[in-house]
Write an enzyme that holds these catalytic residues in place. Structure first.
Site, mmCIF file in Angstrom:
data_model
loop_
_atom_site.group_PDB
_atom_site.id
_atom_site.type_symbol
_atom_site.label_atom_id
_atom_site.label_comp_id
_atom_site.label_asym_id
_atom_site.label_seq_id
_atom_site.Cartn_x
_atom_site.Cartn_y
_atom_site.Cartn_z
ATOM 1 N N HIS A 2 3.418 44.942 28.315
ATOM 2 C CA HIS A 2 3.767 45.878 29.392
ATOM 3 C C HIS A 2 3.140 47.250 29.210
ATOM 4 O O HIS A 2 3.077 48.027 30.139
ATOM 5 C CB HIS A 2 5.285 45.985 29.601
ATOM 6 C CG HIS A 2 6.028 46.782 28.584
ATOM 7 N ND1 HIS A 2 6.357 46.285 27.354
ATOM 8 C CD2 HIS A 2 6.524 48.031 28.627
ATOM 9 C CE1 HIS A 2 7.025 47.199 26.678
ATOM 10 N NE2 HIS A 2 7.134 48.259 27.420
ATOM 11 N N HIS A 103 4.050 53.660 21.850
ATOM 12 C CA HIS A 103 3.753 52.280 22.249
ATOM 13 C C HIS A 103 2.257 52.000 22.128
ATOM 14 O O HIS A 103 1.845 50.960 21.618
ATOM 15 C CB HIS A 103 4.194 52.031 23.699
ATOM 16 C CG HIS A 103 5.651 51.787 23.871
ATOM 17 N ND1 HIS A 103 6.556 52.816 23.998
ATOM 18 C CD2 HIS A 103 6.360 50.636 23.950
ATOM 19 C CE1 HIS A 103 7.763 52.303 24.140
ATOM 20 N NE2 HIS A 103 7.678 50.984 24.121
ATOM 21 N N GLU A 115 13.287 47.222 19.548
ATOM 22 C CA GLU A 115 14.025 48.421 19.972
ATOM 23 C C GLU A 115 15.487 48.083 20.203
ATOM 24 O O GLU A 115 15.846 46.943 20.434
ATOM 25 C CB GLU A 115 13.414 48.976 21.271
ATOM 26 C CG GLU A 115 11.989 49.434 21.096
ATOM 27 C CD GLU A 115 11.241 49.678 22.400
ATOM 28 O OE1 GLU A 115 10.411 50.602 22.420
ATOM 29 O OE2 GLU A 115 11.462 48.932 23.384
#
Length: 151
Positions: A2, A103, A115
């Site tokens: 993502h 990220h 996470e």
């Protein structure tokens, strides 16, 4: 995948990232700040490291000012062979971050992220991490039930 278009989706990610020796480390940091190597109480010695910040203490009550990780720390850990980073906050980046710099550092270093870990009652030290994701085709993340077993 993502935050990295070239990144692997969950079904393709090797389980070695989610299983094996790890280390729980305390990060001395205030809310809403990023932490680096200078905020850690001990050196990293394992290929998987879980950071306890204490800045998101109650998953039942949302707070916006949790801590994040400095990209330089991620790059240093990647250079020494760390494969997985976990954190006790909802993200390795600050909520206010417009760019996901932590990220992206993980993507550059091929480091997997865990996470939202509950580490409140876990003493710092060495463990075996067992946090196997579901094999989800086309997904960029998966829930895990993360366990730590003493070595």
């Amino acid at each position: 995948c993502h935050y990295d278009e070239q990144g692997e989706c969950m079904a393709a990610r090797s389980l070695e990232f989610f299983l094996g020796p790890c280390q729980v480390v305390d990060a001395e940091i205030g809310n809403g700040e990023r932490f680096g190597m200078e905020h850690l109480r001990e050196p990293i010695t394992e290929p998987r490291v879980l950071f306890r910040t204490g800045t998101f203490p109650d998953p039942e009550r949302w707070n916006d000012d949790f801590a994040g990780i400095e990209p330089g720390l991620i790059e240093s850990l990647g250079a020494q062979g760390v494969r997985t980073i976990g954190i006790d906050t909802p993200s390795v980046d600050l909520l206010s971050a417009e760019e996901l710099i932590a990220h992206r550092a993980c993507a550059r270093c091929d480091i997997t992220i865990l996470e939202g870990l509950q580490l409140t009652d876990v003493p710092a030290g060495r463990y075996e991490l067992i946090a196997l994701p579901l094999k989800l085709e086309g997904f960029d993340a998966s829930p895990v039930r993360a366990l730590l077993r003493t070595l």
